[in-house]
Design an enzyme around this catalytic site. Structure first.
Site, PDB file in Angstrom:
ATOM      1  N   TYR A   1      40.546  33.099  48.328  1.00  0.00           N
ATOM      2  CA  TYR A   1      40.333  33.962  47.165  1.00  0.00           C
ATOM      3  C   TYR A   1      39.638  35.257  47.569  1.00  0.00           C
ATOM      4  O   TYR A   1      40.068  36.349  47.191  1.00  0.00           O
ATOM      5  CB  TYR A   1      39.504  33.273  46.070  1.00  0.00           C
TER       6      TYR A   1
ATOM      7  N   ASP B   1      41.300  33.583  40.832  1.00  0.00           N
ATOM      8  CA  ASP B   1      39.992  32.966  40.614  1.00  0.00           C
ATOM      9  C   ASP B   1      40.040  32.113  39.348  1.00  0.00           C
ATOM     10  O   ASP B   1      41.102  31.941  38.730  1.00  0.00           O
ATOM     11  CB  ASP B   1      38.899  34.038  40.536  1.00  0.00           C
TER      12      ASP B   1
ATOM     13  N   GLU C   1      31.914  40.285  45.995  1.00  0.00           N
ATOM     14  CA  GLU C   1      32.693  39.065  45.847  1.00  0.00           C
ATOM     15  C   GLU C   1      31.923  37.845  46.336  1.00  0.00           C
ATOM     16  O   GLU C   1      32.000  36.777  45.736  1.00  0.00           O
ATOM     17  CB  GLU C   1      34.029  39.190  46.593  1.00  0.00           C
TER      18      GLU C   1
END
Length: 291
Positions: A114, A132, A31
């Site tokens: 996020y 996102d 991520e």
């Protein structure tokens, strides 16, 4: 939701951070790497990174210079520093295990809302609002009838997204993956393939005749050539390739000695991405990666 999940079951990409044997740490690393960097560049870097530092403890103990060299051309190298700092905190506060609590995740260096939600969902299969750019675009079109979401995320947008997330953990995690993949592969920003979309029959944007982007005048295009970012990248590339300190005149190989280079170098020093070495005041300083 069911149509999107069914589509995902058939079309999901085979990515290593989705494999059954992936770890929460591997998901967190993916991520961070995927922030503003496409999958095609991240996948080989992720595989090499996880082969070298498979646990937070491994990365926490690594020389920072090695970490920055391994980051190579993924861009925004401050992410590499934050990732190593994150690993150190995971080791110090959580016994080397990535936490599954959203508040604990948000307390880690470099982890925003996020990323915390994504790790909670993708690594631990927990319910979270994973919002996102891809998911925002899918919801803006399918639900709101807009070509693209507004440049800045709003509270109303988060609340709307939260209302669509299933209540149970397993379904919520599945929805997060599926809606994100749909945005990445089909409901793309520039050339959406609406004829392949499982939501085309109910999409508000398609029903409205695919109107133009209402926020086009508010969007900024991010230049690269000639910017401070380009200068910083050139300097970092030169230092990554050098096993020793680089004297200041040698920086001319990266960018000529201009006020812009001085500004970019000062920024790199302030960010902790570069260290200065000047053993004698009569000699020019030299520079290297930290650690």
């Amino acid at each position: 939701m069911d149509r999107v999940v069914s589509w995902y079951d058939e079309h999901a990409r085979d990515l290593p951070w989705r494999a059954p044997d992936r770890t929460p740490w591997g998901v967190l690393v993916s991520e961070v790497m995927l922030q503003q960097t496409p999958v095609v560049r991240v996948e080989p870097a992720w595989r090499a990174w996880m082969g070298r530092w498979p646990t937070p403890a491994d990365l926490a103990a690594a020389p920072t210079a090695d970490v920055l060299r391994a980051w190579d051309r993924l861009g925004y190298p401050r992410r590499a520093l934050r990732l190593q700092q994150c690993a150190q905190v995971v080791v110090d506060r959580h016994g080397g295990q990535v936490p599954d609590d959203e508040a604990a995740l948000l307390a880690l260096p470099g982890i925003g809302s996020y990323t915390a939600a994504a790790v909670r969902s993708f690594a631990f299969g927990r319910r979270a609002v994973v919002l996102d750019t891809n998911v925002r675009r899918v919801l803006a079109r399918a639900v709101d009838g807009h070509a693209l979401p507004a440049p800045a995320q709003t509270r109303a947008e988060v609340e709307r997204a939260a209302a669509l997330v299933p209540d149970d953990d397993a379904s919520a995690a599945r929805w997060a993956q599926a809606s994100m993949e749909l945005g990445a592969l089909v409901c793309t920003a520039r050339a959406p393939r609406c004829d392949e979309c499982p939501l085309v029959s109910s999409c508000a944007w398609v029903a409205a005749g695919r109107p133009a982007d209402l926020h086009a005048h508010r969007r900024r295009t991010q230049a690269w050539a000639g910017t401070d970012r380009q200068v910083r990248g050139r300097i970092m590339a030169l230092l990554r390739e050098s096993p020793v300190h680089v004297p200041e005149p040698v920086l001319d190989e990266a960018w000529s000695a201009t006020p812009q280079r001085a500004r970019a170098l000062a920024g790199l020093l302030a960010d902790g991405l570069v260290v200065e070495h000047q053993p004698h005041p009569d000699e020019p300083p030299s520079y290297a990666l930290p650690g």
